[in-house]
Design an enzyme around this catalytic site. Structure first.
Site, short mmCIF file in Angstrom:
data_model
loop_
_atom_site.label_atom_id
_atom_site.label_comp_id
_atom_site.label_asym_id
_atom_site.label_seq_id
_atom_site.Cartn_x
_atom_site.Cartn_y
_atom_site.Cartn_z
N TRP A 177 0.84 -1.20 0.00
CA TRP A 177 0.00 0.00 0.00
C TRP A 177 0.87 1.24 0.00
CZ3 TRP A 177 -3.15 0.02 5.30
CH2 TRP A 177 -2.27 -0.21 6.36
N ASN A 178 0.22 2.38 -0.28
CA ASN A 178 0.94 3.64 -0.44
C ASN A 178 0.21 4.76 0.31
OD1 ASN A 178 2.76 2.66 -2.71
ND2 ASN A 178 0.75 2.38 -3.64
N HIS A 184 -6.90 20.58 -5.99
CA HIS A 184 -7.12 20.94 -7.39
C HIS A 184 -6.04 20.34 -8.29
CE1 HIS A 184 -10.38 23.84 -6.40
NE2 HIS A 184 -9.81 23.69 -5.22
N ASP A 196 -14.42 21.55 -8.81
CA ASP A 196 -14.38 22.83 -8.09
C ASP A 196 -15.73 23.07 -7.41
OD1 ASP A 196 -11.85 23.34 -9.05
OD2 ASP A 196 -12.40 25.17 -10.14
N HIS A 245 -14.58 27.50 -3.61
CA HIS A 245 -13.26 27.72 -4.21
C HIS A 245 -13.04 29.19 -4.54
CE1 HIS A 245 -9.66 27.19 -6.48
NE2 HIS A 245 -10.21 27.19 -7.67
N HIS A 251 -14.81 30.93 -13.13
CA HIS A 251 -14.79 30.74 -11.68
C HIS A 251 -15.73 31.73 -10.98
CE1 HIS A 251 -11.02 28.53 -12.53
NE2 HIS A 251 -11.23 27.94 -11.37
MN MN Z 1 -9.80 23.86 -9.59
#
Ligand code: MN
Length: 270
Positions: free
Chosen positions: A69-70, A77, A83, A87, A215
């Site tokens: 496993w990691n 983002h 988003d 944000h 955005h």
């Molecule tokens: Mn983003």
């Protein structure tokens, strides 16, 4: 139940049968999370988003003989990601504006795809305008309320430095104009807007009024964004169903996620 009323359970049985038979295909719209995948680079005076990193905990060895496993780290983002309204400053005070509070029914919904790939091939600063949206609607019908709109540019086929396409004056990549975003959000009432580029806005989107209009306008209206999408060339203009659920990060502004589209064989509905 009367003889004529449809059994609601049949709806899902029909979906399961269609998925099993291949009549409905599942298309992966996601890039692989990889340390080499580019993340957005802001001017140096601002904080920066982290690339994806993976650290091995063990691999069937003395640290854990029977398993592998990691641990991984990344920004909210990083890679193909979602988003949330929180944000952006325009959405900071809205209700349900973080990934953990968005109603889950917003994570499955219809999607329209506007093909801008020819224009983006000729002009790396290609703009999605209201005129392009109106022309698309003449061919495919009015964009339904509460649907996703994706801007196809084939930008996902770029690799390395060509993806961010940085120059001395900043990045150059296609995106929507403020008027296009106002049309989609205020007049069509879309649920969200997605792109193949590193942001929902054009690389030079800082120069619009307002700056970064996708955005600002999307998130100010409580709508969502998707970025770094892949394989949009495999989607029909209308009729597909998008599945895009971000991680449930407490007060998270976004999240990497697996984005999929369900597409009925035979392709477009129009
Ligand atoms: Mn983003």
């Amino acid at each position: 139940m009367s003889k004529t009323a449809p059994n609601p359970a049949d709806l899902l049985t029909g979906l399961a049968q269609s998925l099993a038979s291949g009549a409905i295909r599942t298309i992966d719209l996601t890039h692989t999370l990889d340390p080499d995948f580019p993340v957005i680079i802001l001017p140096p005076e601002f904080g920066q988003c982290a690339r994806f990193r993976m650290e091995e905990i063990c691999a069937y060895d003395h640290r854990g003989p029977g398993w592998k496993w990691n641990n991984f780290t990344c920004g909210e983002h990083t890679g193909t990601h979602f988003d949330a309204p929180m944000h952006w400053v325009s959405g900071r005070d809205l209700p349900n504006n973080s990934v953990d509070t968005i109603p889950v029914d917003k994570f499955v919904g219809p999607v329209c795809v506007i093909d801008c790939s020819d224009g983006a091939a000729k002009d790396e600063d290609f703009e999605l305008t209201p005129e392009i949206i109106i022309a698309w609607e003449k061919e495919h019908g009015r964009i339904p309320e509460d649907s996703w709109v994706l801007m196809r540019t084939d930008w996902s086929k770029r690799r390395g430095e060509a993806y961010l396409n940085m120059r001395e004056d900043g990045p150059h990549s296609p995106g929507p104009t403020p008027d296009a975003m106002r049309l989609l959000v205020e007049e069509r009432g879309i649920r969200g807007f997605g792109t193949e580029t590193v942001g929902t806005d054009a690389g030079q989107g800082v120069h619009y009024t307002p700056p970064y209009p996708a955005h600002y306008i999307l998130h100010g209206a409580g709508r969502y964004g998707l970025q770094c999408l892949n394989n949009l060339d495999q989607l029909p203009p209308t009729g597909a169903m998008l599945v895009s659920a971000p991680l449930k990060i407490k007060q998270g502004t976004g999240s990497p996620l697996r984005v999929m589209a369900l597409v009925a064989n035979g392709g477009a509905s129009s």
